[in-house]
Design a protein around this motif. Structure first.
Motif, short mmCIF file in Angstrom:
data_model
loop_
_atom_site.label_atom_id
_atom_site.label_comp_id
_atom_site.label_asym_id
_atom_site.label_seq_id
_atom_site.Cartn_x
_atom_site.Cartn_y
_atom_site.Cartn_z
N UNK A 129 1.71 6.67 -6.82
CA UNK A 129 0.63 7.58 -7.19
C UNK A 129 1.04 9.03 -6.96
N UNK A 130 1.73 9.29 -5.86
CA UNK A 130 2.20 10.66 -5.60
C UNK A 130 3.25 11.08 -6.62
N UNK A 131 4.18 10.19 -6.93
CA UNK A 131 5.25 10.52 -7.87
C UNK A 131 4.72 10.77 -9.28
N UNK A 132 3.70 10.02 -9.66
CA UNK A 132 3.13 10.18 -11.01
C UNK A 132 1.93 11.14 -11.03
N UNK A 133 1.62 11.69 -9.85
CA UNK A 133 0.49 12.61 -9.71
C UNK A 133 -0.83 12.00 -10.18
N UNK A 134 -0.99 10.72 -9.87
CA UNK A 134 -2.21 10.01 -10.19
C UNK A 134 -3.21 10.23 -9.07
N UNK A 135 -4.41 10.62 -9.44
CA UNK A 135 -5.43 10.87 -8.42
C UNK A 135 -6.05 9.54 -7.98
N UNK A 136 -6.26 9.41 -6.69
CA UNK A 136 -6.94 8.23 -6.16
C UNK A 136 -8.43 8.39 -6.39
N UNK A 137 -9.15 7.27 -6.48
CA UNK A 137 -10.60 7.35 -6.69
C UNK A 137 -11.27 8.10 -5.54
N UNK A 138 -12.34 8.80 -5.86
CA UNK A 138 -13.06 9.56 -4.84
C UNK A 138 -14.41 8.94 -4.48
N UNK A 139 -14.94 8.15 -5.35
CA UNK A 139 -16.27 7.59 -5.13
C UNK A 139 -16.28 6.47 -4.10
N UNK A 140 -17.30 6.48 -3.25
CA UNK A 140 -17.44 5.44 -2.23
C UNK A 140 -17.67 4.07 -2.86
N UNK A 141 -18.41 4.02 -3.96
CA UNK A 141 -18.67 2.76 -4.65
C UNK A 141 -17.37 2.16 -5.18
N UNK B 34 0.83 -1.21 0.00
CA UNK B 34 0.00 0.00 0.00
C UNK B 34 0.87 1.26 0.00
N UNK B 35 1.90 1.27 0.83
CA UNK B 35 2.81 2.43 0.87
C UNK B 35 3.49 2.62 -0.49
N UNK B 36 3.92 1.53 -1.09
CA UNK B 36 4.56 1.61 -2.41
C UNK B 36 3.62 2.19 -3.45
N UNK B 37 2.38 1.71 -3.47
CA UNK B 37 1.41 2.22 -4.45
C UNK B 37 1.08 3.69 -4.21
N UNK B 38 1.00 4.09 -2.96
CA UNK B 38 0.72 5.50 -2.65
C UNK B 38 1.89 6.38 -3.10
N UNK B 39 3.12 5.92 -2.86
CA UNK B 39 4.29 6.68 -3.31
C UNK B 39 4.34 6.78 -4.83
#
Length: 140
Positions: free
Chosen positions: A57-69, A50-55
């Protein structure tokens, strides 16, 4: 369009690194089980992932999903395809070596290919050849 041989082999170092990391995970589980429970080993693997994927996403400026679904779907997939297998591998490796666990894991695709081919509406010789090729490549 013609590519040179140098560009054709660019994937090799990445493929080798992936193979080493994939194979080492079973050794790391075995090492982790010397001082941690299987649940702790599984939680550690999931946390590092999870930490690797978050890093990334931050490095590539990829937005995480916002929808609850969407997050609901992510939680279900993560539980079934990550948390459960990681925990079961750690539990299983309390009784078998990391080498045997890796072999059992590597055999999974061809154990699934034959039943799906044999139950297929269109059993083709090509499908059987693909399964035999898969079996032979795993056995070597």
């Amino acid at each position: 369009m013609t590519q040179s041989r140098a560009t054709d082999s660019r994937w090799l170092p990445q493929f080798f690194l992936l193979a080493v990391l994939w194979g080492c995970s079973f050794a790391f589980i075995e090492i982790g089980l010397e001082s941690l429970t299987s649940i702790q080993v599984s939680f550690g693997r999931l946390s590092l992932g999870a930490v690797t994927l978050i890093l990334i996403a931050l490095a590539t400026r990829t937005r995480l999903p916002r929808g609850l679904k969407t997050w609901g779907h992510v939680v279900v997939v993560a539980a079934l395809l990550n948390a459960l297998p990681f925990t079961l591998f750690a539990i299983g490796q309390q009784n078998v070596s990391s080498i045997l666990a890796a072999i059992i894991n590597a055999a999974t695709p061809w154990r699934r290919c034959l039943p799906s081919w044999s139950h297929s509406q269109k059993r083709s010789p090509t499908g059987l050849v693909a399964w035999v090729w898969c079996l032979a490549s795993r056995a070597s």
